[in-house]
Motif scaffolding. Structure first.
Motif, PDB file in Angstrom:
ATOM      1  N   PRO A 108       0.801  -1.257  -0.016  1.00 12.36           N
ATOM      2  CA  PRO A 108       0.069  -0.086   0.019  1.00 12.36           C
ATOM      3  C   PRO A 108       0.780   1.385  -0.286  1.00 12.36           C
ATOM      4  CG  PRO A 108       0.235  -0.891   2.176  1.00 12.36           C
ATOM      5  CD  PRO A 108       0.862  -1.876   1.228  1.00 12.36           C
ATOM      6  N   GLY A 109       0.413   2.257  -0.597  1.00 17.80           N
ATOM      7  CA  GLY A 109       0.904   3.539  -0.556  1.00 17.80           C
ATOM      8  C   GLY A 109       0.284   4.690  -1.112  1.00 17.80           C
ATOM      9  N   PRO A 110       0.603   6.001  -0.645  1.00 21.34           N
ATOM     10  CA  PRO A 110      -0.196   7.089  -1.016  1.00 21.34           C
ATOM     11  C   PRO A 110      -0.143   7.369  -2.534  1.00 21.34           C
ATOM     12  CG  PRO A 110       1.194   7.804   0.547  1.00 21.34           C
ATOM     13  CD  PRO A 110       1.694   6.196   0.040  1.00 21.34           C
ATOM     14  N   MET A 111      -1.112   7.880  -3.111  1.00 19.68           N
ATOM     15  CA  MET A 111      -1.224   8.077  -4.498  1.00 19.68           C
ATOM     16  C   MET A 111      -1.291   9.306  -4.923  1.00 19.68           C
ATOM     17  SD  MET A 111      -4.062   5.259  -5.806  1.00 19.68           S
ATOM     18  CE  MET A 111      -4.412   3.655  -4.868  1.00 19.68           C
ATOM     19  N   PHE A 112      -0.775   9.591  -6.157  1.00 14.61           N
ATOM     20  CA  PHE A 112      -0.553  10.999  -6.819  1.00 14.61           C
ATOM     21  C   PHE A 112      -1.600  10.967  -8.044  1.00 14.61           C
ATOM     22  CE2 PHE A 112       2.817  10.947  -4.024  1.00 14.61           C
ATOM     23  CZ  PHE A 112       2.917  11.888  -3.094  1.00 14.61           C
ATOM     24  N   LEU A 113      -2.917  11.115  -8.126  1.00 17.54           N
ATOM     25  CA  LEU A 113      -3.805  11.202  -8.966  1.00 17.54           C
ATOM     26  C   LEU A 113      -3.960  12.550  -9.543  1.00 17.54           C
ATOM     27  CD1 LEU A 113      -6.015   8.474  -8.053  1.00 17.54           C
ATOM     28  CD2 LEU A 113      -3.996   8.174  -9.177  1.00 17.54           C
ATOM     29  N   THR A 114      -4.939  12.690 -10.857  1.00 16.60           N
ATOM     30  CA  THR A 114      -5.163  14.232 -11.065  1.00 16.60           C
ATOM     31  C   THR A 114      -6.721  14.502 -10.906  1.00 16.60           C
ATOM     32  OG1 THR A 114      -5.397  13.199 -13.408  1.00 16.60           O
ATOM     33  CG2 THR A 114      -3.218  14.137 -12.720  1.00 16.60           C
ATOM     34  N   ASP A 115      -6.867  15.720 -10.950  1.00 19.12           N
ATOM     35  CA  ASP A 115      -8.470  16.271 -10.882  1.00 19.12           C
ATOM     36  C   ASP A 115      -8.553  16.838 -12.296  1.00 19.12           C
ATOM     37  OD1 ASP A 115     -10.428  17.558 -10.635  1.00 19.12           O
ATOM     38  OD2 ASP A 115      -9.730  19.370  -9.360  1.00 19.12           O
ATOM     39  N   TRP A 116      -9.532  16.227 -13.079  1.00 18.57           N
ATOM     40  CA  TRP A 116      -9.616  16.232 -14.665  1.00 18.57           C
ATOM     41  C   TRP A 116     -10.290  17.690 -14.975  1.00 18.57           C
ATOM     42  CZ3 TRP A 116     -10.919  10.773 -16.709  1.00 18.57           C
ATOM     43  CH2 TRP A 116      -9.905  10.055 -16.738  1.00 18.57           C
ATOM     44  N   GLY A 117     -10.927  18.367 -13.812  1.00 20.91           N
ATOM     45  CA  GLY A 117     -11.768  19.621 -14.136  1.00 20.91           C
ATOM     46  C   GLY A 117     -10.763  20.784 -14.264  1.00 20.91           C
ATOM     47  N   PRO A 118     -11.201  21.984 -14.679  1.00 18.36           N
ATOM     48  CA  PRO A 118     -10.385  23.114 -14.638  1.00 18.36           C
ATOM     49  C   PRO A 118     -10.362  23.598 -13.434  1.00 18.36           C
ATOM     50  CG  PRO A 118     -12.691  23.510 -15.144  1.00 18.36           C
ATOM     51  CD  PRO A 118     -12.629  22.086 -14.938  1.00 18.36           C
ATOM     52  N   THR A 119      -9.207  24.410 -13.052  1.00 17.29           N
ATOM     53  CA  THR A 119      -8.679  25.112 -11.546  1.00 17.29           C
ATOM     54  C   THR A 119      -8.521  26.501 -11.813  1.00 17.29           C
ATOM     55  OG1 THR A 119      -6.487  24.782 -11.821  1.00 17.29           O
ATOM     56  CG2 THR A 119      -7.685  22.909 -11.113  1.00 17.29           C
ATOM     57  N   GLU A 120      -8.141  27.206 -10.930  1.00 16.33           N
ATOM     58  CA  GLU A 120      -8.149  28.533 -10.915  1.00 16.33           C
ATOM     59  C   GLU A 120      -6.572  28.883 -11.692  1.00 16.33           C
ATOM     60  OE1 GLU A 120      -8.210  30.327  -7.310  1.00 16.33           O
ATOM     61  OE2 GLU A 120     -10.459  29.973  -6.588  1.00 16.33           O
ATOM     62  N   ARG A 121      -5.970  28.037 -12.110  1.00 14.26           N
ATOM     63  CA  ARG A 121      -4.763  28.079 -12.488  1.00 14.26           C
ATOM     64  C   ARG A 121      -4.524  27.527 -14.117  1.00 14.26           C
ATOM     65  NH1 ARG A 121       0.482  26.981  -9.725  1.00 14.26           N
ATOM     66  NH2 ARG A 121       1.446  27.715 -10.933  1.00 14.26           N
ATOM     67  N   TYR A 122      -5.318  26.359 -14.130  1.00  9.37           N
ATOM     68  CA  TYR A 122      -5.141  25.650 -15.183  1.00  9.37           C
ATOM     69  C   TYR A 122      -6.416  25.050 -15.829  1.00  9.37           C
ATOM     70  CZ  TYR A 122      -0.181  25.187 -13.280  1.00  9.37           C
ATOM     71  OH  TYR A 122       0.865  25.624 -13.067  1.00  9.37           O
ATOM     72  N   LEU A 123      -6.577  25.457 -17.089  1.00  6.81           N
ATOM     73  CA  LEU A 123      -8.015  24.895 -17.852  1.00  6.81           C
ATOM     74  C   LEU A 123      -7.700  23.628 -18.159  1.00  6.81           C
ATOM     75  CD1 LEU A 123     -10.718  25.972 -18.593  1.00  6.81           C
ATOM     76  CD2 LEU A 123      -9.574  26.448 -20.945  1.00  6.81           C
ATOM     77  N   ARG A 124      -6.607  23.073 -18.630  1.00  7.71           N
ATOM     78  CA  ARG A 124      -6.260  21.791 -19.069  1.00  7.71           C
ATOM     79  C   ARG A 124      -4.932  21.415 -18.307  1.00  7.71           C
ATOM     80  NH1 ARG A 124      -5.408  20.591 -25.410  1.00  7.71           N
ATOM     81  NH2 ARG A 124      -3.645  21.510 -24.918  1.00  7.71           N
ATOM     82  N   ARG A 125      -4.934  20.031 -17.757  1.00 11.97           N
ATOM     83  CA  ARG A 125      -3.654  19.678 -17.220  1.00 11.97           C
ATOM     84  C   ARG A 125      -2.910  18.911 -17.978  1.00 11.97           C
ATOM     85  NH1 ARG A 125      -4.107  19.591 -11.643  1.00 11.97           N
ATOM     86  NH2 ARG A 125      -5.756  21.065 -10.835  1.00 11.97           N
ATOM     87  N   SER A 126      -1.474  18.901 -17.810  1.00 12.19           N
ATOM     88  CA  SER A 126      -0.544  18.053 -18.470  1.00 12.19           C
ATOM     89  C   SER A 126      -0.307  16.971 -17.957  1.00 12.19           C
ATOM     90  CB  SER A 126       0.663  19.016 -18.788  1.00 12.19           C
ATOM     91  OG  SER A 126       1.945  18.152 -19.163  1.00 12.19           O
ATOM     92  N   GLY A 127      -0.362  15.770 -18.358  1.00 16.20           N
ATOM     93  CA  GLY A 127      -0.327  14.365 -17.416  1.00 16.20           C
ATOM     94  C   GLY A 127       1.254  14.411 -17.069  1.00 16.20           C
ATOM     95  N   ALA A 128       2.046  14.730 -18.101  1.00 19.52           N
ATOM     96  CA  ALA A 128       3.631  14.596 -17.964  1.00 19.52           C
ATOM     97  C   ALA A 128       4.046  15.509 -16.909  1.00 19.52           C
ATOM     98  CB  ALA A 128       4.297  14.754 -19.189  1.00 19.52           C
ATOM     99  N   GLU A 129       3.481  16.666 -16.825  1.00 18.96           N
ATOM    100  CA  GLU A 129       3.768  17.684 -15.784  1.00 18.96           C
ATOM    101  C   GLU A 129       3.442  17.215 -14.590  1.00 18.96           C
ATOM    102  OE1 GLU A 129       6.170  20.370 -14.133  1.00 18.96           O
ATOM    103  OE2 GLU A 129       6.225  20.020 -16.091  1.00 18.96           O
TER     104      GLU A 129
END
Length: 405
Positions: free
Chosen positions: A275-296
């Motif tokens: 087991p371990g912590p996960m780092f996943l992504t929020d696919w919706g827009p945020t106050e800084r990014y309209l679209r996320r970069s998976g690699a970043e």
């Protein structure tokens, strides 16, 4: 010649495509793209989304359709006496009814993970032992905690989050875990998920979508041999005294949505991965990014862990299907001598140009002292790790057994 239908007028003959879809000048297109990707545009879109979410919640409350609140506590980690924990507050999901259509209920459940109503502006209290902190959820229902936890012991600790009730509802409670890695461990492990431990077929298009939407967690397949490799890395190798060093902590990084967290957590447990912590992504827009970069996203998550544990070395594990090799190479250059081993599981055949080029590049990197290796299967990875005294000989045998060799 244009393959579209052509239109004749009194001024000549024109291609339909040219008439209906005029191409913008390059400068205008570039400016438009920059505006769409700007933080200002993202903030506007995120603000609109937040207001729509609040209206949806208010309508449900007024109509009596609101199903109550659910609190999700994602596995967190502690470093420098601070626990980093993410919590999400959403409406209790609606379970699908019985259906005679094959896989329909599974598809509904998986899709509803993404459609869950976020509870915006909810006050949440997080408790880890006697330590407490309060945060407010953002436009997607997330609350991110940096909770001081002085003198927290090494190991796993229970975490509890309490969110204020909505309307006449009682406060909602969620539970999770926080790990404090031992700094005496020989290394920490950072692993990709998709096509590294979980078969998704990201390079297969529609096949990947079908696996994601139509299969229960019990039906999702692990990459044969990887579980044995990870358990061997966790077990480690006894020293001259015969004693084992403390187990390394494992961290999992993926470009997948947080909506799939519960499924991934169950998958890791069912397939006997540490087991371990996960780092996943929020696919919706945020106050800084309209679209996320998976690699970043992956790059930032890996760098965050290197920064969190500056005295530790790392084993990095990924696959050749995405950008893992490039990201791991960058980390090895940015943090010299801290990448103990980077294992890249080959996706596809030896003859594929991508794999042939990567194999050649990996050999060149090894000549520079960067230990990045492309492996055909987990048994080869286990042999490599065993040669570096990162796991025992049993690990190699167990990986071969899982592969059926």
């Amino acid at each position: 010649m244009c393959g579209m239908n052509r239109v004749s007028t009194d001024r000549g003959t024109f291609c339909c495509h040219a008439v209906l879809m005029p191409r913008l000048p390059r400068r205008i297109a570039s400016d438009l793209n920059a505006r769409l990707r700007s933080p200002e545009t993202a903030a506007v879109v995120a603000g609109l989304e937040s207001k729509l979410t609040e209206r949806r919640r208010d309508y449900k409350l007024q109509s009596g359709a609101f199903r109550g609140v659910r609190v999700v506590v994602y596995r967190g980690f502690a470093a420098d006496d601070v626990a980093k924990v993410r919590v999400r507050v959403i409406e209790t999901p609606e379970l699908p009814g019985d259906s005679r259509i094959p896989y329909w209920e599974v598809a509904q459940s998986n899709l509803r993970r993404h459609a869950a109503l976020s509870i915006v502006g909810a006050e949440v209290e997080l408790r880890v032992g006697r330590h407490r902190a309060t945060e407010v959820t953002d436009s997607h229902g997330f609350a991110n905690f940096s909770l001081p936890v002085p003198k927290l012991k090494v190991g796993w600790h229970a975490a509890e989050a309490v969110a204020a009730g909505i309307g006449d509802d009682e406060p909602a409670v969620g539970s999770g875990w926080v790990v404090k890695p031992s700094l005496a461990a020989p290394f920490l492990v950072i692993s990709d998920i998709d096509d590294t431990i979980l078969l998704t077929g990201l390079t297969e298009g529609l096949a990947m979508v079908a696996r994601t939407l139509l299969r229960e967690v019990e039906q999702r397949n692990a990459i044969p041999g990887m579980s044995a490799l990870y358990r061997g890395l966790a077990r480690g190798v006894a020293g001259r005294s015969g004693k084992l060093r403390p187990e390394p902590a494992f961290f999992y990084v993926s470009t997948g949505s947080w909506s799939f967290y519960s499924m991934l957590e169950q998958f890791i447990e069912l397939r006997a991965f540490p087991p371990g912590p996960m780092f996943l992504t929020d696919w919706g827009p945020t106050e800084r990014y309209l679209r996320r970069s998976g690699a970043e996203h992956k790059r930032a998550a890996v760098r965050r862990l290197f920064d969190a544990y500056p005295g530790m070395r790392f084993v990095l594990i990924g696959d050749s299907g995405q950008r893992d090799p490039l990201i791991y190479e960058e980390m090895a250059r940015e943090f010299p001598d801290r990448v103990l081993l980077a294992i890249i599981r080959q996706v596809g055949s030896d003859e594929e140009e991508r794999n042939a080029l990567l194999r050649e590049h990996a050999e060149a990197l090894q000549g520079e002292g960067i230990p990045l290796h492309l492996v055909a299967d987990p048994s080869e990875a286990a042999e490599l790790a065993h040669s570096l005294l990162l796991c025992d000989g049993d690990t190699v045998a167990e990986a071969r057994d899982e592969l059926g060799d």
